[in-house]
Design an enzyme around this catalytic site. Structure first.
Site, PDB file in Angstrom:
ATOM      1  N   ASP A 253       0.838  -1.209   0.000  1.00 46.85           N
ATOM      2  CA  ASP A 253       0.000   0.000   0.000  1.00 46.85           C
ATOM      3  C   ASP A 253       0.867   1.251   0.000  1.00 46.85           C
ATOM      4  O   ASP A 253       0.625   2.210  -0.737  1.00 46.85           O
ATOM      5  CB  ASP A 253      -1.005  -0.011   1.166  1.00 46.85           C
ATOM      6  CG  ASP A 253      -0.378  -0.323   2.511  1.00 46.85           C
ATOM      7  OD1 ASP A 253       0.801  -0.746   2.564  1.00 46.85           O
ATOM      8  OD2 ASP A 253      -1.061  -0.133   3.540  1.00 46.85           O
TER       9      ASP A 253
ATOM     10  N   ASP B 175       0.936  -1.511 -13.686  1.00 46.49           N
ATOM     11  CA  ASP B 175      -0.046  -0.641 -14.367  1.00 46.49           C
ATOM     12  C   ASP B 175       0.065   0.779 -13.826  1.00 46.49           C
ATOM     13  O   ASP B 175       0.018   1.758 -14.573  1.00 46.49           O
ATOM     14  CB  ASP B 175      -1.486  -1.139 -14.127  1.00 46.49           C
ATOM     15  CG  ASP B 175      -2.001  -2.003 -15.277  1.00 46.49           C
ATOM     16  OD1 ASP B 175      -1.198  -2.737 -15.874  1.00 46.49           O
ATOM     17  OD2 ASP B 175      -3.219  -1.941 -15.561  1.00 46.49           O
TER      18      ASP B 175
HETATM   19  C1  IPM Z   1      -0.750  -8.447 -17.365  1.00 41.56           C
HETATM   20  C2  IPM Z   1      -2.214  -8.706 -17.559  1.00 41.56           C
HETATM   21  C3  IPM Z   1      -2.504 -10.186 -17.283  1.00 41.56           C
HETATM   22  C4  IPM Z   1      -2.152 -10.442 -15.831  1.00 41.56           C
HETATM   23  C5  IPM Z   1      -3.938 -10.652 -17.603  1.00 41.56           C
HETATM   24  C6  IPM Z   1      -4.294 -10.382 -19.054  1.00 41.56           C
HETATM   25  C7  IPM Z   1      -4.152 -12.086 -17.274  1.00 41.56           C
HETATM   26  O1  IPM Z   1      -2.969  -7.869 -16.742  1.00 41.56           O
HETATM   27  O2  IPM Z   1       0.059  -9.058 -18.088  1.00 41.56           O
HETATM   28  O3  IPM Z   1      -0.399  -7.618 -16.526  1.00 41.56           O
HETATM   29  O4  IPM Z   1      -2.976 -10.241 -14.940  1.00 41.56           O
HETATM   30  O5  IPM Z   1      -1.022 -10.857 -15.587  1.00 41.56           O
HETATM   31 MG    MG Z   2      -1.825  -6.383 -15.720  1.00 36.94          MG
END
Ligand code: IPM
Ligand code: MG
Length: 355
Positions: free
Chosen positions: A222, A250
């Site tokens: 976190d 992300d």
């Molecule tokens: C990633 C994607 C994948 C994951 C999905 C598409 C299964 O989000 O490569 O980060 O969760 O690993």
């Molecule tokens: Mg991902």
């Protein structure tokens, strides 16, 4: 050198086509063979990861992957869904080490949602463990509760787990990577709550004794999520488990201006790898010719560097990408006033011309 090319779903086909154009222009002897994967493969043969596709990936020296996923398949059984293809490839090929660099190009510092001075010059590497954790832990499922407070209801459950050897091998990769960069490693976990994380932290701390010149720190996930937007430049290499790494990578991508810029490499114990952009299949913009192909083109560069021993070719691609950004070309995801908006194909052509 044989490359298995798996474009997959959504924008996968469009962006992989641009990366192939760039690869072909290098004048290397590359044999490329394409196979269906994800929803596309499910349509064609009822399986998201057909045997022939898996065999091709196993036989190749490297795999170039686009993206999988399509909301049309949200309701079918989990084992047939497009995402199972990439999870299956990672598991079957033993791709346990996922390298997700987040680099801010000088020209794109203003495209980040954070202030330019917070992100300018950022260069971090997220090392995500990719074949363990709650993604693969058993048991898992949805079951009917027979007794207790929630009797009669259904319950969903998954298992978070890491063995010592799984933590040890990703830790070694992380320390080695830090040794080639800024010599700082931050291990991210949730050791204040989770036993899995407590073991993770113990093992990483043990492995650290073999790398006395690397500065190791530990951070709760976190806090790490918060620090990544507060002061991302404090990090050099971050090592973490599968799920925390999914989320943090992300988040880190947006520091760079767009998730459309981030390449990744997923490696096995001998350096064989699968290369893919970290973004998904983006069904909302699929087929419109506006997706950013740079993450895939940069993934191809990583493939040349890490699996095909062609560092000079990798350098050329990366330099070409810098050049088109300097020329002011932008796909819509990184567009800012004063730059020139281009589509997927134009961006690929520009990289080709810059080569
Ligand atoms: C990633 C994607 C994948 C994951 C999905 C598409 C299964 O989000 O490569 O980060 O969760 O690993
Ligand atoms: Mg991902």
């Amino acid at each position: 050198m044989k490359i298995a090319v798996l474009p997959g779903d959504g924008i996968g086909k469009e962006i992989v086509a641009e990366a192939l154009k760039v690869l072909r222009a290098l004048g290397l002897r590359l044999e490329m063979e394409e196979a269906p994967v994800g929803g596309t493969a499910y349509e064609a043969c009822g399986e998201p990861l057909p045997r022939a596709t898996l065999d091709l990936a196993k036989a190749a020296d490297a795999v170039l992957f686009g993206a999988v996923g399509d909301p049309r398949y949200d309701a079918i059984p989990r084992d047939k869904r497009p995402e199972q293809a990439i999870l299956g490839l990672r598991k079957e090929l033993g791709l346990f080490a996922n390298l997700r660099p987040a680099v801010v190009y000088a020209e794109l510092a203003g495209a980040s949602s954070l202030r330019p001075e917070v992100v300018a010059g950022l260069d971090i590497l997220i090392l995500r463990e990719l074949t363990g954790d709650i993604y693969f832990g058993q048991p898992r499922g949805i079951r009917k509760l027979e007794s207790g407070k929630f009797a009669g209801e259904r319950e969903g459950f998954d298992t978070m787990r890491y063995s010592e050897s799984e933590v040890r091998r990703i830790a070694h990769v992380a320390f080695a990577a830090a040794g080639k960069r800024g010599r700082k490693l931050c291990s991210v976990d949730k050791a204040n709550v989770l036993d899995t994380s407590q073991l993770w932290r113990e093992v990483v701390t043990q492995v650290a004794r073999e790398y006395p010149d690397i500065e190791l720190s530990h951070m709760y996930v976190d806090n790490a999520a918060m620090q990544l937007v507060r002061n991302p430049k404090q990090f050099d290499v971050i090592v973490t488990g599968n799920m925390f790494g999914d989320i943090l990578s992300d988040e880190a991508s947006m520091l760079t201006g767009s998730i459309g810029m981030l390449p990744s490499a997923s490696m096995d114990e001998r350096g064989k790898g699968l290369y893919e952009p970290i973004h998904g299949s983006a069904p909302d913009i699929a087929g419109k010719g506006v997706a950013n192909p740079l993450a895939t083109i940069l993934s191809a560069a990583m493939m040349l560097r890490y699996s095909l021993e062609q560092p000079a070719a990798a350098d050329r691609i990366e330099a070409a990408v810098k050049k088109v950004l300097a020329q002011g070309l932008r796909t819509p995801d990184i567009f800012q006033a004063g730059t020139k908006k281009v589509g997927t194909r134009e961006m690929g052509d520009a990289v080709l011309a810059a080569l």
